[in-house]
Write a protein that holds these residues in place. Structure first.
Motif, PDB file in Angstrom:
ATOM      1  N   PRO A 111      87.915  -7.028  67.485  1.00 16.23           N
ATOM      2  CA  PRO A 111      86.811  -7.073  68.455  1.00 16.23           C
ATOM      3  C   PRO A 111      86.724  -8.359  69.268  1.00 16.23           C
ATOM      4  CG  PRO A 111      86.054  -6.119  66.401  1.00 16.23           C
ATOM      5  CD  PRO A 111      87.447  -6.611  66.152  1.00 16.23           C
ATOM      6  N   ALA A 112      86.894  -9.511  68.604  1.00 15.77           N
ATOM      7  CA  ALA A 112      86.795 -10.778  69.330  1.00 15.77           C
ATOM      8  C   ALA A 112      87.933 -10.924  70.339  1.00 15.77           C
ATOM      9  CB  ALA A 112      86.789 -11.953  68.359  1.00 15.77           C
ATOM     10  N   ARG A 113      89.107 -10.399  70.006  1.00 17.69           N
ATOM     11  CA  ARG A 113      90.245 -10.451  70.935  1.00 17.69           C
ATOM     12  C   ARG A 113      89.922  -9.691  72.213  1.00 17.69           C
ATOM     13  NH1 ARG A 113      95.297 -12.677  72.511  1.00 17.69           N
ATOM     14  NH2 ARG A 113      96.344 -11.100  73.751  1.00 17.69           N
ATOM     15  N   VAL A 114      89.364  -8.509  72.078  1.00 19.49           N
ATOM     16  CA  VAL A 114      89.060  -7.695  73.261  1.00 19.49           C
ATOM     17  C   VAL A 114      87.882  -8.298  74.025  1.00 19.49           C
ATOM     18  CG1 VAL A 114      88.501  -5.383  74.068  1.00 19.49           C
ATOM     19  CG2 VAL A 114      90.023  -5.679  72.115  1.00 19.49           C
ATOM     20  N   LYS A 119      86.016 -10.973  78.918  1.00 16.84           N
ATOM     21  CA  LYS A 119      85.404 -12.158  79.512  1.00 16.84           C
ATOM     22  C   LYS A 119      86.382 -12.839  80.468  1.00 16.84           C
ATOM     23  CE  LYS A 119      81.834 -13.683  78.482  1.00 16.84           C
ATOM     24  NZ  LYS A 119      80.453 -13.439  79.001  1.00 16.84           N
ATOM     25  N   GLY A 120      87.632 -12.954  80.050  1.00 17.62           N
ATOM     26  CA  GLY A 120      88.619 -13.625  80.889  1.00 17.62           C
ATOM     27  C   GLY A 120      88.861 -12.920  82.199  1.00 17.62           C
ATOM     28  N   PHE A 121      88.803 -11.583  82.181  1.00 21.11           N
ATOM     29  CA  PHE A 121      89.011 -10.798  83.399  1.00 21.11           C
ATOM     30  C   PHE A 121      87.706 -10.570  84.170  1.00 21.11           C
ATOM     31  CE2 PHE A 121      93.097  -9.308  81.428  1.00 21.11           C
ATOM     32  CZ  PHE A 121      93.925  -9.717  82.466  1.00 21.11           C
ATOM     33  N   GLY A 122      86.630 -11.242  83.753  1.00 18.94           N
ATOM     34  CA  GLY A 122      85.411 -11.268  84.563  1.00 18.94           C
ATOM     35  C   GLY A 122      84.367 -10.220  84.256  1.00 18.94           C
ATOM     36  N   HIS A 123      84.495  -9.497  83.122  1.00 21.57           N
ATOM     37  CA  HIS A 123      83.473  -8.504  82.787  1.00 21.57           C
ATOM     38  C   HIS A 123      82.311  -9.213  82.096  1.00 21.57           C
ATOM     39  CE1 HIS A 123      82.459  -4.171  82.247  1.00 21.57           C
ATOM     40  NE2 HIS A 123      81.635  -4.692  81.340  1.00 21.57           N
ATOM     41  N   LYS A 157      87.782  -2.666  88.525  1.00 24.75           N
ATOM     42  CA  LYS A 157      88.364  -3.812  89.214  1.00 24.75           C
ATOM     43  C   LYS A 157      88.093  -5.086  88.420  1.00 24.75           C
ATOM     44  CE  LYS A 157      89.990  -1.526  92.697  1.00 24.75           C
ATOM     45  NZ  LYS A 157      91.462  -1.372  92.823  1.00 24.75           N
ATOM     46  N   ALA A 158      89.152  -5.816  88.122  1.00 25.53           N
ATOM     47  CA  ALA A 158      89.038  -7.060  87.371  1.00 25.53           C
ATOM     48  C   ALA A 158      89.247  -8.262  88.290  1.00 25.53           C
ATOM     49  CB  ALA A 158      90.078  -7.090  86.248  1.00 25.53           C
ATOM     50  N   LEU A 159      88.804  -9.416  87.809  1.00 25.07           N
ATOM     51  CA  LEU A 159      89.108 -10.673  88.472  1.00 25.07           C
ATOM     52  C   LEU A 159      90.413 -11.220  87.891  1.00 25.07           C
ATOM     53  CD1 LEU A 159      85.572 -12.371  88.370  1.00 25.07           C
ATOM     54  CD2 LEU A 159      86.576 -11.002  90.211  1.00 25.07           C
ATOM     55  N   GLU A 160      90.971 -12.214  88.547  1.00 21.62           N
ATOM     56  CA  GLU A 160      92.112 -12.899  87.960  1.00 21.62           C
ATOM     57  C   GLU A 160      91.659 -13.570  86.667  1.00 21.62           C
ATOM     58  OE1 GLU A 160      95.182 -12.730  88.816  1.00 21.62           O
ATOM     59  OE2 GLU A 160      94.918 -11.681  90.732  1.00 21.62           O
TER      60      GLU A 160
END
Length: 298
Positions: A111-114, A119-123, A157-160
């Motif tokens: 769970p923490a990995r996902v 978070k990294g991709f901006g969600h 749609k994700a962010l960088e």
């Protein structure tokens, strides 16, 4: 309401009904449960079968091994932006969805990995179910079985990916050599010290020079939930990491293959650490390779 859970990074099962009431008042949002269970390569368990036999109603399975960089020789590395978008679109996830991640066995494996990936991709609207599926059932909620129907494809749609949340082997080699910021290893102490062999073939034993050890299992109580913030803060303080020390404005977290390192990242988020937390995605599966030019300590 929702910001409290996003800020904490976790939500207790007992607060799910409150969150559902909030969502009912906003027709632009919905709650999506994702089973994000991951197991070590030495396990014979089939987590997809487990999911089909017992899962939270309407949940979907997020396969960490599939939603990964397929070009890498290392296991389940971070996918690129386009691959992440395509994977979430196939799961029918929308950008405004409130995503709750859980594991079949609790907090640590998956769970923490996902959460870190989202978070990294901006969600923004993402959190981990504290205690996972066991805590869900203990709280009196129902589960169901069967293969869920295929979701309607979305156009996610994700962010960088945020570069501060990631570090590669070259960057870590420099940090390890120069001791420029703390490196924390989430593996069990016996693997960190080199006393126990690694679960993957072709690996050396030991740890990254100038790293310290905080096993991810120490963050979790006997009931499978995160310990309270005060207790987690004390665990980091015991290895020299304090929230008051602004000189430590970056922390590197690592583990066996980039999975449980994210549990440390989630824990630091949970206790309001304000510096950058960078996950070494390759972790020991890259650093510890017999063919790797890296130095090791034990």
């Amino acid at each position: 309401m929702i910001e409290k859970f996003i800020h904490a990074g976790i939500i207790d099962p007992e607060h799910i009904d409150t969150l559902k009431q909030y969502v009912e008042e906003d027709d632009k949002k919905r709650i999506i449960f994702l089973d994000t269970t991951f197991i070590l390569p030495t396990s014979a368990e089939n987590v997809v079968d487990n999911f089909n036999n017992n899962h939270i109603p309407s949940a979907l399975f997020f396969n960490i091994k599939d939603i990964a960089d397929k070009k890498s020789s290392l296991p389940h590395m971070l996918p690129d932006k386009k691959s992440f978008e395509n994977s979430l679109s196939r799961l029918g996830i929308e950008n405004n969805d409130i995503v709750i991640l859980y594991g079949q066995h609790g907090m640590i494996m998956g769970p923490a990995r996902v959460w870190w990936m989202f978070k990294g991709f901006g969600h923004h609207n993402v959190m981990v179910l504290n205690g996972g599926l066991p805590a869900w059932t203990q709280a009196g909620y129902e589960t169901t079985s069967g293969t869920p129907p295929a979701p309607i494809k979305s156009g996610y749609k994700a962010l960088e990916f945020q570069t501060s949340m990631l570090i590669n082997i070259l960057g870590l080699m420099e940090i390890s050599e120069n001791k420029t910021c703390p490196i924390i290893d989430a593996r069990p102490q016996a693997r960190f010290s080199g006393a126990s062999p690694e679960p993957r073939q072709g690996m050396r034993s030991g740890h990254i020079p100038n790293s310290m050890n905080l096993p991810c299992s120490s963050l979790v109580s006997e009931n499978g939930r995160f310990k309270d913030a005060k207790s987690i803060t004390a665990l980091f303080k015991a290895i020299g990491i304090t929230l008051e020390d602004q000189s430590k404005n970056r922390i590197i977290v690592t583990c066996g293959s980039g999975i449980t390192a994210c549990t440390l990242a989630l824990a630091l988020h949970h206790i309001d650490y304000n510096g950058d937390v960078s996950v070494y995605d390759g972790s020991w599966s890259e650093w510890g390779l017999e063919s790797s030019p890296t130095r090791i300590s034990n």
